[in-house]
Scaffold this motif. Structure first.
Motif, PDB file in Angstrom:
ATOM      1  N   ASN A 181     -80.826 -41.305 -28.478  1.00  0.00           N
ATOM      2  CA  ASN A 181     -81.297 -41.905 -29.248  1.00  0.00           C
ATOM      3  C   ASN A 181     -82.471 -40.719 -29.222  1.00  0.00           C
ATOM      4  O   ASN A 181     -83.339 -40.541 -30.044  1.00  0.00           O
ATOM      5  CB  ASN A 181     -81.584 -42.868 -29.389  1.00  0.00           C
ATOM      6  N   PHE A 182     -82.495 -39.822 -27.895  1.00  0.00           N
ATOM      7  CA  PHE A 182     -83.709 -38.712 -27.595  1.00  0.00           C
ATOM      8  C   PHE A 182     -84.077 -37.553 -28.402  1.00  0.00           C
ATOM      9  O   PHE A 182     -84.864 -37.054 -28.562  1.00  0.00           O
ATOM     10  CB  PHE A 182     -84.166 -38.761 -26.103  1.00  0.00           C
ATOM     11  N   GLY A 183     -82.537 -37.686 -29.051  1.00  0.00           N
ATOM     12  CA  GLY A 183     -82.514 -36.047 -29.996  1.00  0.00           C
ATOM     13  C   GLY A 183     -82.501 -34.667 -28.571  1.00  0.00           C
ATOM     14  O   GLY A 183     -82.391 -33.763 -29.087  1.00  0.00           O
ATOM     15  N   SER A 184     -82.433 -34.746 -26.966  1.00  0.00           N
ATOM     16  CA  SER A 184     -82.380 -34.369 -26.377  1.00  0.00           C
ATOM     17  C   SER A 184     -81.721 -34.868 -25.324  1.00  0.00           C
ATOM     18  O   SER A 184     -81.305 -36.054 -24.856  1.00  0.00           O
ATOM     19  CB  SER A 184     -83.858 -33.558 -26.278  1.00  0.00           C
ATOM     20  N   GLY A 185     -81.699 -33.675 -23.997  1.00  0.00           N
ATOM     21  CA  GLY A 185     -80.736 -34.509 -23.387  1.00  0.00           C
ATOM     22  C   GLY A 185     -79.560 -35.276 -23.368  1.00  0.00           C
ATOM     23  O   GLY A 185     -78.813 -35.429 -24.715  1.00  0.00           O
ATOM     24  N   VAL A 186     -78.852 -35.630 -22.365  1.00  0.00           N
ATOM     25  CA  VAL A 186     -77.452 -36.172 -22.434  1.00  0.00           C
ATOM     26  C   VAL A 186     -77.548 -37.550 -22.088  1.00  0.00           C
ATOM     27  O   VAL A 186     -78.269 -37.666 -20.484  1.00  0.00           O
ATOM     28  CB  VAL A 186     -76.820 -35.259 -21.774  1.00  0.00           C
ATOM     29  N   ALA A 187     -76.681 -38.707 -22.322  1.00  0.00           N
ATOM     30  CA  ALA A 187     -76.789 -39.334 -22.071  1.00  0.00           C
ATOM     31  C   ALA A 187     -74.792 -39.481 -21.217  1.00  0.00           C
ATOM     32  O   ALA A 187     -74.012 -38.584 -22.044  1.00  0.00           O
ATOM     33  CB  ALA A 187     -76.040 -40.847 -22.731  1.00  0.00           C
ATOM     34  N   THR A 188     -74.541 -39.675 -20.168  1.00  0.00           N
ATOM     35  CA  THR A 188     -73.700 -39.864 -19.435  1.00  0.00           C
ATOM     36  C   THR A 188     -73.008 -40.937 -18.782  1.00  0.00           C
ATOM     37  O   THR A 188     -73.201 -41.904 -18.539  1.00  0.00           O
ATOM     38  CB  THR A 188     -73.830 -38.736 -18.071  1.00  0.00           C
ATOM     39  N   ALA A 189     -71.495 -40.814 -19.245  1.00  0.00           N
ATOM     40  CA  ALA A 189     -70.612 -41.512 -18.613  1.00  0.00           C
ATOM     41  C   ALA A 189     -69.529 -41.525 -17.632  1.00  0.00           C
ATOM     42  O   ALA A 189     -68.578 -40.641 -18.234  1.00  0.00           O
ATOM     43  CB  ALA A 189     -69.306 -42.201 -19.452  1.00  0.00           C
ATOM     44  N   ASN A 190     -69.832 -41.559 -16.422  1.00  0.00           N
ATOM     45  CA  ASN A 190     -68.331 -41.020 -15.363  1.00  0.00           C
ATOM     46  C   ASN A 190     -67.515 -41.695 -15.382  1.00  0.00           C
ATOM     47  O   ASN A 190     -67.702 -43.245 -15.131  1.00  0.00           O
ATOM     48  CB  ASN A 190     -68.899 -40.755 -14.382  1.00  0.00           C
ATOM     49  N   LEU A 191     -66.086 -42.083 -15.626  1.00  0.00           N
ATOM     50  CA  LEU A 191     -64.708 -42.952 -15.466  1.00  0.00           C
ATOM     51  C   LEU A 191     -64.138 -42.823 -14.004  1.00  0.00           C
ATOM     52  O   LEU A 191     -63.489 -41.309 -14.122  1.00  0.00           O
ATOM     53  CB  LEU A 191     -64.098 -43.152 -16.774  1.00  0.00           C
ATOM     54  N   ASN A 192     -64.167 -42.972 -13.291  1.00  0.00           N
ATOM     55  CA  ASN A 192     -62.575 -43.195 -12.430  1.00  0.00           C
ATOM     56  C   ASN A 192     -62.109 -44.015 -11.941  1.00  0.00           C
ATOM     57  O   ASN A 192     -62.904 -44.631 -11.865  1.00  0.00           O
ATOM     58  CB  ASN A 192     -64.338 -42.452 -11.140  1.00  0.00           C
ATOM     59  N   ASN A 193     -61.677 -42.752 -11.420  1.00  0.00           N
ATOM     60  CA  ASN A 193     -59.989 -44.163 -11.272  1.00  0.00           C
ATOM     61  C   ASN A 193     -60.144 -45.942 -11.932  1.00  0.00           C
ATOM     62  O   ASN A 193     -59.272 -46.332 -11.524  1.00  0.00           O
ATOM     63  CB  ASN A 193     -60.084 -43.969  -9.899  1.00  0.00           C
ATOM     64  N   CYS A 194     -60.165 -45.749 -12.723  1.00  0.00           N
ATOM     65  CA  CYS A 194     -59.680 -46.243 -13.467  1.00  0.00           C
ATOM     66  C   CYS A 194     -58.987 -47.231 -15.775  1.00  0.00           C
ATOM     67  O   CYS A 194     -58.933 -45.626 -15.430  1.00  0.00           O
ATOM     68  CB  CYS A 194     -61.390 -47.225 -14.192  1.00  0.00           C
ATOM     69  N   SER A 195     -59.277 -47.907 -16.071  1.00  0.00           N
ATOM     70  CA  SER A 195     -58.490 -47.856 -17.233  1.00  0.00           C
ATOM     71  C   SER A 195     -59.048 -48.732 -18.155  1.00  0.00           C
ATOM     72  O   SER A 195     -59.970 -49.548 -17.827  1.00  0.00           O
ATOM     73  CB  SER A 195     -57.094 -48.911 -17.128  1.00  0.00           C
ATOM     74  N   VAL A 196     -60.091 -47.871 -19.483  1.00  0.00           N
ATOM     75  CA  VAL A 196     -60.814 -48.788 -20.393  1.00  0.00           C
ATOM     76  C   VAL A 196     -60.720 -48.615 -21.264  1.00  0.00           C
ATOM     77  O   VAL A 196     -59.473 -47.677 -21.553  1.00  0.00           O
ATOM     78  CB  VAL A 196     -62.238 -47.317 -19.823  1.00  0.00           C
ATOM     79  N   GLY A 197     -60.289 -49.982 -22.095  1.00  0.00           N
ATOM     80  CA  GLY A 197     -59.864 -49.847 -23.623  1.00  0.00           C
ATOM     81  C   GLY A 197     -60.593 -48.780 -24.651  1.00  0.00           C
ATOM     82  O   GLY A 197     -60.581 -47.825 -24.441  1.00  0.00           O
ATOM     83  N   VAL A 198     -61.829 -48.963 -25.066  1.00  0.00           N
ATOM     84  CA  VAL A 198     -61.996 -48.290 -26.595  1.00  0.00           C
ATOM     85  C   VAL A 198     -63.786 -47.577 -25.859  1.00  0.00           C
ATOM     86  O   VAL A 198     -64.344 -48.520 -25.603  1.00  0.00           O
ATOM     87  CB  VAL A 198     -62.282 -48.975 -27.481  1.00  0.00           C
ATOM     88  N   VAL A 199     -63.957 -46.401 -25.684  1.00  0.00           N
ATOM     89  CA  VAL A 199     -65.011 -45.592 -25.106  1.00  0.00           C
ATOM     90  C   VAL A 199     -64.897 -45.218 -26.818  1.00  0.00           C
ATOM     91  O   VAL A 199     -64.608 -44.098 -27.695  1.00  0.00           O
ATOM     92  CB  VAL A 199     -64.764 -44.510 -24.174  1.00  0.00           C
ATOM     93  N   ILE A 200     -66.427 -45.153 -27.392  1.00  0.00           N
ATOM     94  CA  ILE A 200     -67.208 -44.404 -28.472  1.00  0.00           C
ATOM     95  C   ILE A 200     -68.384 -43.737 -27.112  1.00  0.00           C
ATOM     96  O   ILE A 200     -69.282 -44.107 -27.297  1.00  0.00           O
ATOM     97  CB  ILE A 200     -67.566 -45.488 -29.221  1.00  0.00           C
TER      98      ILE A 200
END
Length: 219
Positions: A181-200
Motif C-alpha cells: 500500500n506504500f506506492g514504493s518498495g516491495v512486499a515479498t513472499a518467499n515460498l520454499n519447499n512447500c505447497s500453498v493453495g491460493v496466492v494472491i
C-alpha cells in the motif's frame, strides 16, 4: 511463583536475567505483556498448559520492542483484535503455539518486528491467521504448521517479507495475500519447499518460488 500464576500484572520482570524462564500456567483471562528482553516464556508445562482466553480483550499476549524472546507452547484464543500482537522492534521465536478464533487476526506483526514461528497453529481467525504490516519480517517453519480455517491464511501488506517453509491451505479467501500500500518498495513472499493453495499478489509485490506448488492469482 506458581501461587501468583494468575497475577500477570505482578510478574517481576525487573529481577529477571538473560535466558531466565517465565512459566505461564493454566487459565489466564488477563492480557499478558512481556516486559523484558532475552527470556524464555513457557506455556507448555505438562499438566498445567497455558490458555489465555482473551474474550473481551483486544489482545491476549503482547510483545512490544522486546528482543531475544522465545515462547514455547500455550493456547491463545478469542481476542477481539489479535490473540498475539508483536510490535515495535521486537525479535521473537515461537514453538508450537496455538492461536485460534480471533475476532480479527490470530497473530499480528507490526512495525519492524522479526518473528520466526515453528509449527504454529493459527486457525479460525475472522480475518487473518498470520498478519504482517509495515516492515515486519516473518518466517513460518515446520511440517506441523496449521494455518487454516481463516478468511486469509497469511496476509502481508506494505513492505513486509514473509518466508514460508511449510504447507498452507484450506482458508476461505486466500491462503497467502500480499499487498503493497506504500506506492514504493516491495512486499515479498518467499515460498520454499512447500505447497500453498491460493496466492494472491497485488501491486508492488514479489513472489519467489523455490520448489513450491501454488495456485497463483496476480492482480
Amino acid at each position: 511463583s506458581e501461587a501468583n500464576a494468575s497475577d500477570v500484572a505482578s510478574i517481576p520482570y525487573a529481577s529477571m536475567g538473560v535466558r531466565d524462564t517465565l512459566y505461564l500456567m493454566g487459565a489466564v483471562t488477563d492480557a499478558v505483556v512481556i516486559g523484558t528482553n532475552d527470556i524464555d516464556v513457557r506455556g507448555d508445562l505438562a499438566g498445567k498448559e497455558l490458555t489465555i482466553d482473551a474474550t473481551g480483550l483486544n489482545v491476549g499476549l503482547n510483545v512490544n520492542s522486546k528482543t531475544g524472546i522465545k515462547i514455547y507452547g500455550g493456547t491463545y484464543t478469542n481476542a477481539t483484535v489479535s490473540n498475539i500482537s508483536i510490535e515495535g522492534t521486537s525479535e521473537i521465536e515461537t514453538f508450537n503455539l496455538i492461536a485460534t478464533n480471533s475476532g480479527n487476526q490470530n497473530v499480528q506483526h507490526l512495525d519492524d518486528t522479526i518473528a520466526i514461528h515453528n509449527n504454529i497453529t493459527a486457525t479460525g481467525g475472522f480475518d487473518d491467521g498470520i498478519s504482517g504490516h509495515e516492515r515486519s519480517n516473518i518466517t513460518l517453519n515446520g511440517e506441523d504448521t496449521n494455518i487454516s480455517g481463516n478468511n486469509q491464511g497469511v496476509n502481508i501488506i506494505e513492505h513486509c517479507v514473509v518466508n514460508i517453509n511449510c504447507n498452507i491451505g484450506a482458508n476461505t479467501s486466500e491462503d497467502v495475500s500480499i499487498t503493497n500500500n506504500f506506492g514504493s518498495g516491495v512486499a515479498t513472499a518467499n515460498l520454499n519447499n512447500c505447497s500453498v493453495g491460493v496466492v494472491i499478489a497485488n501491486r508492488g509485490c514479489k513472489v519467489v518460488l523455490n520448489n513450491a506448488n501454488m495456485q497463483p492469482s496476480v492482480k
